[in-house]
Motif scaffolding. Structure first.
Motif, short mmCIF file in Angstrom:
data_model
loop_
_atom_site.label_atom_id
_atom_site.label_comp_id
_atom_site.label_asym_id
_atom_site.label_seq_id
_atom_site.Cartn_x
_atom_site.Cartn_y
_atom_site.Cartn_z
N GLN A 185 -6.80 2.74 -4.59
CA GLN A 185 -5.51 2.06 -4.66
C GLN A 185 -5.12 1.76 -6.11
OE1 GLN A 185 -6.20 -1.20 -1.90
NE2 GLN A 185 -4.79 -0.18 -0.49
N TYR A 199 -10.46 5.87 -0.42
CA TYR A 199 -9.11 5.99 -0.96
C TYR A 199 -8.94 5.06 -2.14
CZ TYR A 199 -4.07 5.65 -1.16
OH TYR A 199 -2.79 5.64 -1.58
N LEU A 247 2.69 7.89 1.52
CA LEU A 247 2.11 9.16 1.08
C LEU A 247 1.36 9.87 2.20
CD1 LEU A 247 0.79 8.33 -2.48
CD2 LEU A 247 2.61 9.92 -1.85
N LYS A 296 -2.40 17.47 1.34
CA LYS A 296 -2.94 16.61 0.29
C LYS A 296 -4.29 17.15 -0.20
CE LYS A 296 -2.78 12.68 -2.06
NZ LYS A 296 -1.83 12.58 -3.17
N CYS A 325 0.81 -1.22 0.00
CA CYS A 325 0.00 0.00 0.00
C CYS A 325 0.84 1.27 0.00
CB CYS A 325 -0.94 0.01 1.21
SG CYS A 325 -2.05 1.42 1.21
N HIS A 326 0.67 2.08 -1.00
CA HIS A 326 1.44 3.32 -1.12
C HIS A 326 0.97 4.38 -0.15
CE1 HIS A 326 3.59 2.57 -5.04
NE2 HIS A 326 2.83 1.51 -4.91
N MET A 327 -0.18 4.18 0.41
CA MET A 327 -0.71 5.13 1.37
C MET A 327 0.28 5.31 2.53
SD MET A 327 -4.63 4.84 2.50
CE MET A 327 -5.57 6.26 3.03
N PHE A 373 -3.70 7.44 -5.52
CA PHE A 373 -2.87 8.29 -4.67
C PHE A 373 -3.03 9.77 -4.99
CE2 PHE A 373 -0.25 4.66 -6.26
CZ PHE A 373 -0.78 3.76 -5.37
N ASP A 374 -4.00 10.06 -5.82
CA ASP A 374 -4.13 11.41 -6.31
C ASP A 374 -5.16 12.13 -5.47
OD1 ASP A 374 -3.66 13.39 -8.20
OD2 ASP A 374 -5.49 12.89 -9.27
#
Lengths: 231, 231
Positions: free
Chosen positions: B60, B58, B18, B135, B13-15, B84-85
């Motif tokens: 993914q 969110y 970020l 963000k 998970c890139h969260m 992620f945007d």
DNA sequence: TTGGCCGTATGATATTTATCATGGAATTGT
DNA sequence: ACAATTCCATGATAAATATCATACGGCCAA
């Protein structure tokens, strides 16, 4: 309450109840100690596109326009901001430079808070952070929805929209002084100056509004609402 | 790191990097324990305008469109969101109901966090609060600036803009499958379906793009950029 | 005071964009 | 497998909007 007001010399500041509902007296005093109030006259440029973001800008009195230059040299107005509504919230936290200019379109009073002070307050006071996020969120939502509303309308609807915005939302009066030139209205709603003028003239001829220079009188509000809604 | 990944079952998970750069393992685990992953197929409606805001949404994987119905029954697309945007950041904190719909325009994977959990995290972890504000701010800025860019362009420029958005920003390839129908493109850039189709045909005839159904090939990228910029 | 610039105003014309009509291809539901 | 619907496509026409030209008043600077 009262002693605080005096120390802050912000006795009448609405920010206290709006932004700082969950902020303690001590915290508020700390922020207020580093604030700067600046008055601007109509037409004064407060921020220029590309300026470094120095502080947390807040509008106490007056009206501002937020605008940007397009790559082909024209101006676009993003939104008109009124007191307690919004000011430099947008992009303050995400960029180091303003990507739009801010100009007073009527005599205005701004309050600049130290940015690090606000950041510290966010870090230390979670409730304030939530309030700030909510305000930021509301503001963005409003701008985006308003822009979509304008986008979906035709010339007549757009001009009606702007007139009703000033009459209903800002001045709460059927008679008011337009704080924008015809050219600025055009930049706001994305049409040519000539067509803004023409449309206003048509509204006048149809007995919907009265025009004396910048002084506008909304005569047939229902009709104007109908035009704004259905064209 | 590794044991955390396993407990969270969010190894990829890139969260984490970020959003949660300043969140401790314990805090992260708490949030992750109440998360829900949901997969959607192309066309599935994730949120309907007016739905109660239940969680913190969110994205993914995949692509979503955010849209709203105008009072005269048409659809307007606010923005296309990619992983992620951004997703449900907008208006999550300011309203109790969504004022737009969210639809998957390609197969997508979302992650829903418990909203109160996120709120608690904001309150307890100031650095996270700042990250979140940044963000949120970035996202809004992007939407507003993008909408202004589209607004200032003519048909050809708008269509070029959209093609380049998918080619440059999303797929990073000169060949891609359009995830939007011609009608949806029209709803996104504010023109009629017929004119979107016509403009695409013209680009094809002029040797700027290739079209096989939804498969687009950008042949002359420079030309397309020039059209997007100057008309 | 005058000349130039800007804002307002209006008409004629050109351009852009939408609407209407039609048809084929692709997809969906039964 | 079929009708029904949606999507893609193109042309003809109508409507909306921009551009160009002109003019008049106010305002500011030389």
């Amino acid at each position: 309450m009262d002693e605080l007001s005096e120390k802050c010399t912000c006795a009448e500041c609405h920010m206290r109840t709006l932004f700082f509902a969950h902020v303690s007296k001590d915290e508020l005093q700390k922020v207020c100690s580093l604030k700067t109030e600046v008055a601007y006259g109509k037409g004064d440029v407060i921020v220029k596109e590309g300026d470094k973001i120095g502080g947390f800008l807040y509008l106490q009195k007056g009206l501002l326009k937020l605008s940007r230059k397009t790559s082909d040299g024209r101006d676009q107005i993003l939104c008109i901001s009124k007191p307690f509504d919004f000011v430099s919230l947008l992009s303050v936290f995400s960029a180091s430079e303003f990507n739009y200019s801010v100009t007073a379109i009527s005599d205005s009073l701004t309050c600049v808070l130290d940015f690090n002070m606000v950041k510290d307050l966010v870090k230390e006071n979670g409730s304030f952070a939530l309030d700030l996020i909510q305000k930021l969120s509301e503001t963005s939502d409003q701008i985006i929805l308003n822009s979509l509303e304008i986008k979906r309308k035709h010339l007549h609807g757009r001009v009606a929209h702007v007139l009703l915005f000033f009459s209903d939302d800002i001045y709460k009066s059927a008679v008011f002084e337009l704080p924008l030139s015809r050219k600025e209205i055009a930049e706001y709603i994305g049409m040519t100056t000539e067509n803004v003028i023409r449309t206003l003239s048509e509204f006048r001829k149809d007995g919907i509004i009265g025009i004396e220079g910048k002084r506008i009188t909304i005569i047939d509000s229902d009709r104007l609402h109908s035009i704004s809604e259905h064209g």
